[in-house]
Scaffold this active site. Structure first.
Site, mmCIF file in Angstrom:
data_model
loop_
_atom_site.group_PDB
_atom_site.id
_atom_site.type_symbol
_atom_site.label_atom_id
_atom_site.label_comp_id
_atom_site.label_asym_id
_atom_site.label_seq_id
_atom_site.Cartn_x
_atom_site.Cartn_y
_atom_site.Cartn_z
ATOM 1 N N GLY A 43 1.675 8.577 5.051
ATOM 2 C CA GLY A 43 2.195 8.596 6.409
ATOM 3 C C GLY A 43 3.560 9.250 6.502
ATOM 4 N N ALA A 89 0.846 -1.204 0.000
ATOM 5 C CA ALA A 89 0.000 0.000 0.000
ATOM 6 C C ALA A 89 0.876 1.247 0.000
ATOM 7 C CB ALA A 89 -0.937 -0.023 1.206
ATOM 8 N N GLY A 109 0.734 4.075 -1.444
ATOM 9 C CA GLY A 109 0.051 5.360 -1.275
ATOM 10 C C GLY A 109 -0.186 5.688 0.189
ATOM 11 N N ASP A 110 -0.595 4.680 0.964
ATOM 12 C CA ASP A 110 -0.782 4.876 2.405
ATOM 13 C C ASP A 110 0.541 5.198 3.083
ATOM 14 O OD1 ASP A 110 -3.552 4.582 2.894
ATOM 15 O OD2 ASP A 110 -3.404 2.421 2.701
ATOM 16 N N PHE A 111 1.576 4.452 2.729
ATOM 17 C CA PHE A 111 2.867 4.674 3.374
ATOM 18 C C PHE A 111 3.454 6.029 3.005
ATOM 19 C CE2 PHE A 111 2.795 -0.026 3.655
ATOM 20 C CZ PHE A 111 2.908 -0.125 5.039
#
Length: 395
Positions: A172, A165, A167-169
């Site tokens: 963050g 993922a 995009g999530d990382f």
């Protein structure tokens, strides 16, 4: 041991991945992070498969070094408790849909009234402003709309999401970068601010030269598998027992490469004597490379090419990754003892700081593990108030 962020308190009203990952990065460097979860249910990622002895591995991977407290922010009393916590904190991280914290009377405009130095970091799919701000966002949407999927995959295949993922990382990571920038400004001025981190923005921010190539040259970056424009060979090749990657990024390295594979005559071949010529003849370059690689094991290829100064590496499975001696030396797959899941390994801490390195001091907490410490200890709530809040499901 003192760490870089020792003495910084973070309230994390987050769930799933991008927000918790930001919290974890801060916690790894010494911040006290209070991960706020719904009473009785907790962060959804606690329950996502695959489960290890009933505990979601996604939660395990992104919530070490934190303290868990339960609090229902949907209730007026929960909102007042949250404000009590804000008064004694430095940072709030949240990843609810834009407007949710305002609806709960704990948005940035509310919190800065009670703590002018508070930094509020909001992580969302599309950001706090713009025509898509109210849309829900997921990693795959950020990868798709951010242009990453369009250029990922084989040339004759469909757009492909990366294996994790990302995009999530990235969301963050950029949230952490913004938070630390705001913290530095606060330490100089005493002023907090609102940090707006979007998954879509974060993906666009790492597109390298894709945008200037299009605007300046009219060039659309297409899917090329593992190839890249401008360098050849630069790809994945199949050895006897697995895959390797090889990147020949200069004429000097090309000379080393053809010498070590026993084809020195290729140095004088006009099809291969410059980077642009090799790219123009990439199919032939890769055919020559594959023929040599296919006769050897991965270990042989990597050993021979590294000794010759040709850039290469094995394509690791996770099993190979965690047993690699360099990965072990860098402590990038450390072992932890989880109270429910048992002995596990996690991704290690990066970057490495010379004076105040990050460490893994505690496993991901159980739901509400630190309620007494925070509510009775930090906020000085009485036993009676604490039990009443528990009984009514506020905490």
């Amino acid at each position: 041991m003192e760490k870089a962020l020792s003495g910084i308190r973070v309230l994390g009203a987050t769930r799933m991945l991008a927000g918790p990952y930001c919290e974890m990065l801060l916690a790894d460097m010494g911040a006290e992070v209070l991960h706020i979860e719904l009473p009785g249910r907790g962060d959804e990622s606690r329950h996502f498969a695959p489960l290890i002895n009933g505990e979601g591995s996604c939660f395990i991977a992104s919530n070490r070094n934190k303290k868990s407290i339960t609090l229902d922010l949907r209730t007026p009393e929960g909102q007042e408790i949250f404000k009590d916590l804000v008064r004694v904190s430095d940072i709030v991280v949240e990843n609810n849909r834009p407007g949710t914290m305002d609806k709960w009377n704990v948005g940035y405009k509310d919190l800065k009234e009670i703590n002018p130095g508070i930094i509020m970091t909001s992580v969302s799919g599309f950001g706090q402003t713009g025509p898509y701000s109210q849309r829900a966002g997921l990693d795959i949407v950020a990868q798709a709309m951010g242009g990453l999927m369009f250029m990922t995959g084989e040339a004759d295949g469909s757009p492909t999401r990366t294996g994790n993922a990302i995009g999530d990382f990235l969301g963050g990571l950029f949230a952490t970068y913004g938070t630390l920038s705001a913290l530095y400004y606060k330490q100089r001025t005493g002023k907090g601010q609102h940090v707006d981190a979007a998954l879509l923005d974060s993906v666009i921010a790492v597109l390298e030269n894709v945008i200037p190539n299009y605007v300046g040259l009219g060039k659309v970056t297409e899917r090329m598998g593992s190839r890249i424009p401008g360098i050849a060979p630069y790809n994945t090749f199949l050895a006897k027992d697995g895959y390797v990657v090889i990147g020949v990024s200069s004429n000097q390295i090309w000379k080393r490469f053809v010498d070590v594979i026993g084809r020195p005559e290729l140095n004088d071949d006009p099809r291969f004597n410059s980077p642009s010529a090799r790219v123009e003849n990439v199919e032939e370059v890769e055919k020559i490379t594959q023929e040599w690689v296919s006769q050897k094991t991965v270990e042989e290829v990597v050993s021979i090419l590294n000794e010759a100064g040709v850039i290469c590496g094995p394509v690791y499975s996770v099993e190979q990754l965690i047993e690699d001696p360099h990965v072990k030396a860098r402590d990038m797959a450390p072992e932890i003892e989880h109270p429910v899941a048992g002995k596990l390994r996690l991704s290690g801490i990066t970057p490495k700081l010379s004076l105040t390195p990050g460490t893994i001091d505690s496993p991901p907490p159980a739901l509400g593990d630190h309620n007494e410490e925070i509510y009775k200890g930090l906020l000085k709530y009485s036993d009676e108030k604490f039990k009443d809040l528990q009984n009514r499901g506020i905490i």
